[in-house]
Design a protein around this motif. Structure first.
Motif, PDB file in Angstrom:
ATOM      1  N   TYR A  22      33.418  42.447  35.096  1.00  0.00           N
ATOM      2  CA  TYR A  22      32.910  41.104  34.864  1.00  0.00           C
ATOM      3  C   TYR A  22      31.986  40.585  35.949  1.00  0.00           C
ATOM      4  N   LEU A  39      48.681  47.751  42.866  1.00  0.00           N
ATOM      5  CA  LEU A  39      48.307  47.438  41.489  1.00  0.00           C
ATOM      6  C   LEU A  39      47.451  46.168  41.420  1.00  0.00           C
ATOM      7  N   VAL A  40      47.789  45.171  42.229  1.00  0.00           N
ATOM      8  CA  VAL A  40      46.995  43.944  42.251  1.00  0.00           C
ATOM      9  C   VAL A  40      45.575  44.233  42.737  1.00  0.00           C
ATOM     10  N   ALA A  51      44.009  47.135  42.567  1.00  0.00           N
ATOM     11  CA  ALA A  51      43.332  47.944  41.545  1.00  0.00           C
ATOM     12  C   ALA A  51      42.842  47.079  40.390  1.00  0.00           C
ATOM     13  N   VAL A  52      43.655  46.141  39.929  1.00  0.00           N
ATOM     14  CA  VAL A  52      43.250  45.249  38.842  1.00  0.00           C
ATOM     15  C   VAL A  52      42.089  44.369  39.292  1.00  0.00           C
ATOM     16  N   GLY A  53      42.113  43.912  40.534  1.00  0.00           N
ATOM     17  CA  GLY A  53      41.016  43.108  41.063  1.00  0.00           C
ATOM     18  C   GLY A  53      39.711  43.875  41.110  1.00  0.00           C
ATOM     19  N   ILE A 106      38.884  46.533  39.253  1.00  0.00           N
ATOM     20  CA  ILE A 106      38.456  46.780  37.877  1.00  0.00           C
ATOM     21  C   ILE A 106      37.841  45.521  37.266  1.00  0.00           C
ATOM     22  N   ALA A 107      38.446  44.353  37.529  1.00  0.00           N
ATOM     23  CA  ALA A 107      37.893  43.100  37.010  1.00  0.00           C
ATOM     24  C   ALA A 107      36.523  42.819  37.614  1.00  0.00           C
ATOM     25  N   TRP A 108      36.357  43.096  38.890  1.00  0.00           N
ATOM     26  CA  TRP A 108      35.066  42.864  39.534  1.00  0.00           C
ATOM     27  C   TRP A 108      33.997  43.785  38.947  1.00  0.00           C
TER      28      TRP A 108
END
Length: 78
Positions: free
Chosen positions: A35, A23-24, A26-28, A30-32
């Motif tokens: 943004y 999950l960490v 995946a969130v990283g 998506i953020a990349w």
């Protein structure tokens, strides 16, 4: 003897750590994507060294476009 752990406790903790790590990541990602990308969105691609071949392809594309215009206008001159 009563202090022995059951074998399921260690494997469930490993699975939970694996899921949280996924999950960490995946969130990283998506953020990349959201943004970290270029704000303008413009893409500029240059290919050097095409020379005569590039000119020939451009002329052929124009000829095909002109022929398509002639056909749609009903002005077929063959």
């Amino acid at each position: 003897m009563s202090d022995q752990k059951e074998p399921h406790e260690n494997s469930s903790n490993s699975f939970l750590a694996f899921v949280v790590g996924g999950l960490v990541v995946a969130v990283g990602i998506i953020a990349w994507i959201m943004y970290g990308s270029d704000e303008s969105g413009d893409v500029d691609i240059n290919v050097d060294g095409g020379g005569d071949a590039a000119d020939a392809v451009e002329d052929a594309a124009e000829s095909v476009g002109d022929a398509a215009d002639d056909v749609t206008d009903g002005d077929s001159t063959q």
